[in-house]
Scaffold this motif. Structure first.
Motif, PDB file in Angstrom:
ATOM      1  N   UNK A  79      -9.335   1.623   1.942  1.00  0.00           N
ATOM      2  CA  UNK A  79      -7.945   1.725   2.390  1.00  0.00           C
ATOM      3  C   UNK A  79      -7.150   2.308   1.228  1.00  0.00           C
ATOM      4  N   UNK A  80      -6.415   3.366   1.499  1.00  0.00           N
ATOM      5  CA  UNK A  80      -5.637   4.048   0.479  1.00  0.00           C
ATOM      6  C   UNK A  80      -4.168   3.651   0.628  1.00  0.00           C
ATOM      7  N   UNK A  81      -3.594   3.225  -0.491  1.00  0.00           N
ATOM      8  CA  UNK A  81      -2.218   2.741  -0.499  1.00  0.00           C
ATOM      9  C   UNK A  81      -1.335   3.672  -1.335  1.00  0.00           C
ATOM     10  N   UNK A  82      -0.195   3.989  -0.789  1.00  0.00           N
ATOM     11  CA  UNK A  82       0.811   4.728  -1.545  1.00  0.00           C
ATOM     12  C   UNK A  82       1.578   3.744  -2.423  1.00  0.00           C
ATOM     13  N   UNK A  83       1.942   4.208  -3.612  1.00  0.00           N
ATOM     14  CA  UNK A  83       2.603   3.354  -4.609  1.00  0.00           C
ATOM     15  C   UNK A  83       3.795   4.102  -5.197  1.00  0.00           C
ATOM     16  N   UNK A  84       4.845   3.317  -5.473  1.00  0.00           N
ATOM     17  CA  UNK A  84       6.003   3.876  -6.160  1.00  0.00           C
ATOM     18  C   UNK A  84       6.574   2.837  -7.109  1.00  0.00           C
ATOM     19  N   UNK A  85       6.969   3.308  -8.272  1.00  0.00           N
ATOM     20  CA  UNK A  85       7.641   2.424  -9.225  1.00  0.00           C
ATOM     21  C   UNK A  85       9.041   2.967  -9.465  1.00  0.00           C
ATOM     22  N   UNK A  86      10.038   2.186  -9.089  1.00  0.00           N
ATOM     23  CA  UNK A  86      11.432   2.595  -9.262  1.00  0.00           C
ATOM     24  C   UNK A  86      12.166   1.471  -9.955  1.00  0.00           C
ATOM     25  N   UNK A  87      12.732   1.785 -11.081  1.00  0.00           N
ATOM     26  CA  UNK A  87      13.470   0.797 -11.881  1.00  0.00           C
ATOM     27  C   UNK A  87      12.604  -0.414 -12.165  1.00  0.00           C
ATOM     28  N   UNK A  88      11.326  -0.130 -12.506  1.00  0.00           N
ATOM     29  CA  UNK A  88      10.364  -1.160 -12.904  1.00  0.00           C
ATOM     30  C   UNK A  88      10.011  -2.131 -11.775  1.00  0.00           C
ATOM     31  N   UNK A  89      10.239  -1.721 -10.532  1.00  0.00           N
ATOM     32  CA  UNK A  89       9.828  -2.506  -9.376  1.00  0.00           C
ATOM     33  C   UNK A  89       8.762  -1.724  -8.623  1.00  0.00           C
ATOM     34  N   UNK A  90       7.656  -2.400  -8.308  1.00  0.00           N
ATOM     35  CA  UNK A  90       6.562  -1.762  -7.586  1.00  0.00           C
ATOM     36  C   UNK A  90       6.791  -1.845  -6.083  1.00  0.00           C
ATOM     37  N   UNK A  91       6.485  -0.755  -5.401  1.00  0.00           N
ATOM     38  CA  UNK A  91       6.569  -0.697  -3.945  1.00  0.00           C
ATOM     39  C   UNK A  91       5.258  -0.168  -3.393  1.00  0.00           C
ATOM     40  N   UNK A  92       4.866  -0.678  -2.236  1.00  0.00           N
ATOM     41  CA  UNK A  92       3.579  -0.301  -1.637  1.00  0.00           C
ATOM     42  C   UNK A  92       3.763   0.085  -0.173  1.00  0.00           C
ATOM     43  N   UNK A  93       2.950   1.033   0.261  1.00  0.00           N
ATOM     44  CA  UNK A  93       2.859   1.339   1.673  1.00  0.00           C
ATOM     45  C   UNK A  93       1.917   0.382   2.360  1.00  0.00           C
ATOM     46  N   UNK A  94       1.744   0.575   3.663  1.00  0.00           N
ATOM     47  CA  UNK A  94       0.913  -0.351   4.438  1.00  0.00           C
ATOM     48  C   UNK A  94      -0.560  -0.005   4.354  1.00  0.00           C
TER      49      UNK A  94
END
Length: 115
Positions: free
Chosen positions: A92-107
């Motif tokens: 399973x491949x997950x998209x990741x983003x780090x904005x203002x030192x907060x991690x975000x993930x896709x489904x």
């Protein structure tokens, strides 16, 4: 907050190609780093590729020369072009983003490499 939506996964034969897309809910020019992680059954989630706002990239050794990460700021989207796929790329491949030192993930989106 950043919402991330992946697409492009599926079933492909060994040696084939797929392109994953990750659309963000806000401008990605404000996001420090974006990338892709993957998790296979029974294994920990690990880095596949990452790209920063200034275009620097980093890849896992196992995908170097086969995968390419890119970003389109106008579309608020990043991509993962995967070539010469192997059965061990199945995950399973997950998209990741780090904005203002907060991690975000896709489904997550399933990629299966099998004949």
């Amino acid at each position: 907050q950043v919402q991330l939506v992946e697409s492009g996964g599926g079933l492909v034969q060994p040696g084939g190609s797929l392109r994953l897309s990750c659309a963000a809910s806000r401008s990605i020019s404000s996001i420090n780093a974006m990338g892709w992680f993957r998790q296979a059954p029974g294994k920990q989630r690990g880095l596949v590729a990452i790209i920063t706002t200034d275009g620097r990239t980093n890849y896992a050794d196992s995908v170097k020369g086969r995968f390419t990460i890119s970003r389109d700021n106008a579309k608020n989207t990043i991509y993962l072009q995967m070539n010469s796929l192997k059965p061990e790329d199945t995950a399973v491949y997950y998209c990741y983003a780090n904005r203002r030192n907060i991690d975000h993930w896709g489904q997550g989106t399933q990629v299966t490499v099998s004949s």
